[in-house]
Design a protein around this motif. Structure first.
Motif, short mmCIF file in Angstrom:
data_model
loop_
_atom_site.label_atom_id
_atom_site.label_comp_id
_atom_site.label_asym_id
_atom_site.label_seq_id
_atom_site.Cartn_x
_atom_site.Cartn_y
_atom_site.Cartn_z
N HIS A 198 0.83 -1.20 0.00
CA HIS A 198 0.00 0.00 0.00
C HIS A 198 0.87 1.26 0.00
O HIS A 198 0.51 2.29 -0.59
N PHE A 199 2.05 1.20 0.64
CA PHE A 199 2.97 2.33 0.68
C PHE A 199 3.77 2.47 -0.61
O PHE A 199 4.54 3.41 -0.76
N GLY A 200 3.62 1.50 -1.52
CA GLY A 200 4.35 1.56 -2.78
C GLY A 200 5.64 0.76 -2.81
O GLY A 200 6.44 0.89 -3.74
N VAL A 201 5.84 -0.08 -1.80
CA VAL A 201 7.03 -0.91 -1.76
C VAL A 201 6.92 -2.03 -2.80
O VAL A 201 5.87 -2.65 -2.95
N ASN A 202 7.99 -2.26 -3.53
CA ASN A 202 8.03 -3.35 -4.51
C ASN A 202 7.93 -4.69 -3.77
O ASN A 202 8.78 -4.98 -2.92
N PRO A 203 6.92 -5.51 -4.07
CA PRO A 203 6.78 -6.79 -3.35
C PRO A 203 8.03 -7.65 -3.41
O PRO A 203 8.33 -8.40 -2.47
N GLN A 204 8.79 -7.56 -4.52
CA GLN A 204 9.98 -8.40 -4.66
C GLN A 204 11.12 -7.98 -3.74
O GLN A 204 12.08 -8.73 -3.55
#
Length: 212
Positions: free
Chosen positions: A183-189
């Motif tokens: 939600h904060f825009g962090v890349n899941p990878q």
């Protein structure tokens, strides 16, 4: 016409969603077999006049404009797949997490819901916590690595402890943090997850460490 909120699920459906629906002034449509749960909780028992009971799921689903589905993951998957034509007529679905007992089943279920065009929400609650903004600032406003460690007590519910049933520390607990970071825009990878227990199965008190 008063909107009809149906709730399927005797756990968080009753002690989580039902009070919220009552608070906004609407009656709760639910199943007769959940009465034991309601009688066991004083805050619900004293408001039984706000509940409308049905003998079977089919009638409840058909009478509901909005529907909460908060069942055990494997049961939730079967319910949605079996009732998709009826669910397609709802104004909105509220789906409890974990959605199902596997990533593959969750993808199938969400794809089907999107195909029939019904809007839905998956219940992630951390955004309403007092410390949500603090973590948001730490993630978005610093260049430092972020590490979160969450201690998790073993519960008395078998499915919540079992990965194959949709539980475990990641599926049942850590998924909240995953949603929050994405939600904060962090890349899941870029998110790394470790657990103090093997195979993410809780056989005793455990913790999940999440870092980015």
């Amino acid at each position: 016409m008063i909107p009809q909120f149906g709730i399927l699920g005797s756990g968080f459906g009753m002690y989580g969603y039902a009070p919220a629906v009552r608070q906004i002034g609407y009656p709760v449509l639910t199943l007769e077999r959940y009465k034991d749960t309601l009688f066991a909780r004083p805050e619900l028992k004293r408001n039984l006049h706000d509940f409308i009971f049905f003998e079977n799921e089919q009638d409840l689903i058909e009478q509901s404009d909005y529907l909460v589905i908060a069942r055990q993951p494997s049961n939730q998957y079967r319910l949605v797949m079996d009732q998709i034509s009826n669910l397609a007529t709802k104004k909105h679905l509220f789906l409890e997490k974990p959605l199902t007992n596997s990533v593959a089943n969750s993808s199938l279920m969400l794809n089907l819901i999107e195909e029939v065009g019904v809007s839905f929400t998956v219940a992630y609650l951390f955004k309403y916590s007092a410390w949500f903004g603090l973590i948001r600032s730490a993630v978005l406003e610093t260049n430092h690595d972020i590490s979160i460690e969450w201690e998790i007590p073993r519960t008395s519910s078998d499915w919540k402890n079992s990965v194959s049933d949709g539980g475990g520390p990641l599926n049942f607990y850590g998924v909240h943090f995953l949603w929050m970071l994405i939600h904060f825009g962090v890349n899941p990878q870029s998110i790394k997850i470790t657990s103090s227990v093997n195979d993410f199965h809780i056989s005793s008190d455990a913790n999940v460490k999440i870092s980015i």
